[in-house]
Design a protein around this motif. Structure first.
Motif, PDB file in Angstrom:
ATOM      1  N   TYR A 110      -3.130   4.853 -10.413  1.00  0.00           N
ATOM      2  CA  TYR A 110      -4.420   4.532  -9.798  1.00  0.00           C
ATOM      3  C   TYR A 110      -5.037   3.277 -10.404  1.00  0.00           C
ATOM      4  O   TYR A 110      -5.601   2.443  -9.691  1.00  0.00           O
ATOM      5  CB  TYR A 110      -5.392   5.708  -9.946  1.00  0.00           C
ATOM      6  CG  TYR A 110      -5.238   6.773  -8.888  1.00  0.00           C
ATOM      7  CD1 TYR A 110      -5.189   6.445  -7.534  1.00  0.00           C
ATOM      8  CD2 TYR A 110      -5.164   8.120  -9.229  1.00  0.00           C
ATOM      9  CE1 TYR A 110      -5.058   7.407  -6.553  1.00  0.00           C
ATOM     10  CE2 TYR A 110      -5.033   9.107  -8.263  1.00  0.00           C
ATOM     11  CZ  TYR A 110      -4.983   8.743  -6.933  1.00  0.00           C
ATOM     12  OH  TYR A 110      -4.855   9.710  -5.957  1.00  0.00           O
ATOM     13  N   ASP A 111      -4.941   3.132 -11.716  1.00  0.00           N
ATOM     14  CA  ASP A 111      -5.500   1.944 -12.374  1.00  0.00           C
ATOM     15  C   ASP A 111      -4.815   0.671 -11.887  1.00  0.00           C
ATOM     16  O   ASP A 111      -5.472  -0.346 -11.633  1.00  0.00           O
ATOM     17  CB  ASP A 111      -5.346   2.068 -13.898  1.00  0.00           C
ATOM     18  CG  ASP A 111      -6.311   3.086 -14.504  1.00  0.00           C
ATOM     19  OD1 ASP A 111      -7.268   3.473 -13.809  1.00  0.00           O
ATOM     20  OD2 ASP A 111      -6.088   3.504 -15.664  1.00  0.00           O
ATOM     21  N   ALA A 131      -3.201   0.246  -8.984  1.00  0.00           N
ATOM     22  CA  ALA A 131      -3.562   0.016  -7.572  1.00  0.00           C
ATOM     23  C   ALA A 131      -4.956  -0.585  -7.463  1.00  0.00           C
ATOM     24  O   ALA A 131      -5.193  -1.508  -6.667  1.00  0.00           O
ATOM     25  CB  ALA A 131      -3.481   1.329  -6.800  1.00  0.00           C
ATOM     26  N   ARG A 132      -5.876  -0.079  -8.271  1.00  0.00           N
ATOM     27  CA  ARG A 132      -7.256  -0.580  -8.245  1.00  0.00           C
ATOM     28  C   ARG A 132      -7.299  -2.042  -8.680  1.00  0.00           C
ATOM     29  O   ARG A 132      -7.983  -2.869  -8.057  1.00  0.00           O
ATOM     30  CB  ARG A 132      -8.115   0.290  -9.166  1.00  0.00           C
ATOM     31  CG  ARG A 132      -9.612   0.080  -9.006  1.00  0.00           C
ATOM     32  CD  ARG A 132     -10.397   1.031  -9.889  1.00  0.00           C
ATOM     33  NE  ARG A 132     -10.206   2.420  -9.473  1.00  0.00           N
ATOM     34  CZ  ARG A 132      -9.554   3.331 -10.206  1.00  0.00           C
ATOM     35  NH1 ARG A 132      -9.035   3.009 -11.370  1.00  0.00           N
ATOM     36  NH2 ARG A 132      -9.427   4.565  -9.760  1.00  0.00           N
ATOM     37  N   LYS A 133      -6.553  -2.360  -9.712  1.00  0.00           N
ATOM     38  CA  LYS A 133      -6.520  -3.735 -10.223  1.00  0.00           C
ATOM     39  C   LYS A 133      -5.952  -4.700  -9.189  1.00  0.00           C
ATOM     40  O   LYS A 133      -6.437  -5.832  -9.034  1.00  0.00           O
ATOM     41  CB  LYS A 133      -5.683  -3.780 -11.507  1.00  0.00           C
ATOM     42  CG  LYS A 133      -5.643  -5.148 -12.174  1.00  0.00           C
ATOM     43  CD  LYS A 133      -4.773  -5.141 -13.421  1.00  0.00           C
ATOM     44  CE  LYS A 133      -3.307  -5.080 -13.023  1.00  0.00           C
ATOM     45  NZ  LYS A 133      -2.395  -5.247 -14.192  1.00  0.00           N
ATOM     46  N   GLU A 134      -4.934  -4.244  -8.455  1.00  0.00           N
ATOM     47  CA  GLU A 134      -4.279  -5.095  -7.462  1.00  0.00           C
ATOM     48  C   GLU A 134      -4.916  -5.011  -6.069  1.00  0.00           C
ATOM     49  O   GLU A 134      -4.435  -5.609  -5.123  1.00  0.00           O
ATOM     50  CB  GLU A 134      -2.795  -4.729  -7.360  1.00  0.00           C
ATOM     51  CG  GLU A 134      -2.010  -4.947  -8.644  1.00  0.00           C
ATOM     52  CD  GLU A 134      -1.986  -6.400  -9.076  1.00  0.00           C
ATOM     53  OE1 GLU A 134      -1.875  -7.277  -8.193  1.00  0.00           O
ATOM     54  OE2 GLU A 134      -2.075  -6.651 -10.296  1.00  0.00           O
ATOM     55  N   LYS A 135      -5.998  -4.197  -5.961  1.00  0.00           N
ATOM     56  CA  LYS A 135      -6.708  -4.003  -4.688  1.00  0.00           C
ATOM     57  C   LYS A 135      -5.771  -3.477  -3.591  1.00  0.00           C
ATOM     58  O   LYS A 135      -5.765  -3.959  -2.454  1.00  0.00           O
ATOM     59  CB  LYS A 135      -7.394  -5.287  -4.239  1.00  0.00           C
ATOM     60  CG  LYS A 135      -8.522  -5.733  -5.160  1.00  0.00           C
ATOM     61  CD  LYS A 135      -9.195  -6.995  -4.641  1.00  0.00           C
ATOM     62  CE  LYS A 135     -10.465  -7.318  -5.430  1.00  0.00           C
ATOM     63  NZ  LYS A 135     -10.273  -7.431  -6.881  1.00  0.00           N
ATOM     64  N   LEU A 136      -4.985  -2.453  -3.963  1.00  0.00           N
ATOM     65  CA  LEU A 136      -4.062  -1.825  -3.031  1.00  0.00           C
ATOM     66  C   LEU A 136      -4.450  -0.364  -2.813  1.00  0.00           C
ATOM     67  O   LEU A 136      -5.056   0.264  -3.680  1.00  0.00           O
ATOM     68  CB  LEU A 136      -2.626  -1.884  -3.582  1.00  0.00           C
ATOM     69  CG  LEU A 136      -2.011  -3.276  -3.705  1.00  0.00           C
ATOM     70  CD1 LEU A 136      -0.732  -3.225  -4.534  1.00  0.00           C
ATOM     71  CD2 LEU A 136      -1.730  -3.866  -2.322  1.00  0.00           C
ATOM     72  N   VAL A 137      -4.105   0.152  -1.646  1.00  0.00           N
ATOM     73  CA  VAL A 137      -4.377   1.555  -1.339  1.00  0.00           C
ATOM     74  C   VAL A 137      -3.296   2.429  -1.969  1.00  0.00           C
ATOM     75  O   VAL A 137      -2.105   2.171  -1.797  1.00  0.00           O
ATOM     76  CB  VAL A 137      -4.400   1.792   0.189  1.00  0.00           C
ATOM     77  CG1 VAL A 137      -4.505   3.283   0.490  1.00  0.00           C
ATOM     78  CG2 VAL A 137      -5.548   1.020   0.826  1.00  0.00           C
ATOM     79  N   HIS A 139       0.851  -1.186   0.000  1.00  0.00           N
ATOM     80  CA  HIS A 139       0.000   0.000   0.000  1.00  0.00           C
ATOM     81  C   HIS A 139       0.893   1.245   0.000  1.00  0.00           C
ATOM     82  O   HIS A 139       1.997   1.219   0.549  1.00  0.00           O
ATOM     83  CB  HIS A 139      -0.900   0.019   1.230  1.00  0.00           C
ATOM     84  CG  HIS A 139      -1.769  -1.195   1.354  1.00  0.00           C
ATOM     85  ND1 HIS A 139      -2.751  -1.501   0.443  1.00  0.00           N
ATOM     86  CD2 HIS A 139      -1.790  -2.194   2.278  1.00  0.00           C
ATOM     87  CE1 HIS A 139      -3.358  -2.625   0.793  1.00  0.00           C
ATOM     88  NE2 HIS A 139      -2.791  -3.067   1.905  1.00  0.00           N
TER      89      HIS A 139
END
Length: 320
Positions: A234-235, A237-243, A216
């Motif tokens: 951001y894309d 992080a969203r794909k990897e489910k990270l903050v 994160h």
């Protein structure tokens, strides 16, 4: 009578607490200990205090060092207590050094060297998940982050990365961290989240390295230097489910959020215009004045003045 006062949460009472109380008692004839209330702990960000107020009071009383125990319930109470009780000396651990210098107007202020190698945070880690944070960068902002982290439960600053190992080692010693390294792979292996406080032009690279390592990320503003880099980060992080979070502290300050709620409620009418400025007194060769250092004052400071505009008027602007 020479009266001494100290304050603390005293959660999971340990040898460090006892040692501080013992030395505080030795500084006078009468020791008063202020134990923080549950509500005050929540208000100031201590979210995982494990013991109730009564348990913590009983533990302090059992040490035998406190002549009197009071409850600290609100910000600013220390001045009130010092004046009301005729306190001669205020005592606190050295990890708060400088924080309570404002009390010198009312009594002597003593910072006692804390007992190293033991803390309530370390004890909590045995039973509760603690977010282990590593810092990328070792400049003035990183130092402020370490100090601020002491107000927040559930996190622990473990170590620091800097390609300049000498700077990293110096930072580690000053801030009493567990490790310092110039090896990014080793750095990621020892933490669960990253705070990035490096020069602006390095942000995107470090963000992507951290996300690819499954960490994160909290990154100083500006998050990146282009919209394309920001969207890519951001894309991913969203794909990897990270903050992935940009560190604009004002956005999360309770007073600022309360101001937004009042404004949006219509209390002051229909908002048509917002004017915001950021001023500071500076001198020397600083990055706010150097366009060659990733954008000068626009990248360094414009997020603060754009923040209330975007929060109150949105992003559907017609002209930029």
């Amino acid at each position: 009578m020479n009266k001494v006062i100290t304050y603390g949460t005293f959660d999971l009472l340990h040898y460090g607490h006892i040692n501080l109380l013992k030395r505080a008692k030795a500084l006078g004839d009468y020791l008063i200990v202020g134990v923080t209330s549950d509500s005050y702990d929540l208000e100031r960000g201590k979210l995982n205090v494990q013991q109730s107020l009564l348990q913590r009071i009983d533990n302090v009383r059992a040490t035998g060092f406190a002549d009197e125990i009071i409850v600290e319930e609100f910000e600013g109470q220390k001045i009130f207590d010092i004046q009301k009780m005729g306190i001669n000396t205020f005592v606190i651990g050295s990890d708060w050094e400088g924080k309570f210098d404002y009390l010198k107007e009312y009594c002597d202020v003593v910072y006692l060297e804390r007992t190293r190698g033991i803390s309530s945070t370390a004890l909590r880690q045995k039973d509760y998940d603690i977010v282990s944070i590593g810092i990328i960068g070792s400049g003035r902002i990183a130092k402020r982050f370490v100090k601020e982290s002491k107000y927040v439960s559930g996190v622990n600053i473990e170590g620091v990365f800097n390609p300049n190992i000498t700077s990293a080692q110096k930072f580690k010693e000053q801030e009493e961290l567990q490790f310092a390294t110039d090896d990014l792979k080793d750095f990621f292996s020892m933490i669960s989240a990253v705070y990035i406080a490096s020069p602006h032009q390095t942000h995107f690279g470090y963000i992507m390295e951290a996300l690819k390592a499954g960490k994160h990320v909290l990154c100083e503003k500006p998050l990146t230097l282009t919209k394309q880099e920001t969207m890519l980060a951001y894309d991913y992080a969203r794909k990897e489910k990270l903050v992935l979070l940009e560190a604009i502290k004002t956005a999360y300050c309770p007073a600022f959020k309360h101001m937004l709620l009042l404004a949006k409620s219509g209390r002051i009418g229909n908002i048509k215009d917002i004017e915001a400025s950021f001023t500071k007194l500076v001198a020397g060769n600083i990055r706010e004045l150097r366009v060659d250092m990733s954008g000068g004052s626009i990248n360094e400071l414009s997020s603060y003045v754009l923040l209330p505009i975007v929060k109150l008027l949105g992003t559907e602007y017609k002209k930029l």
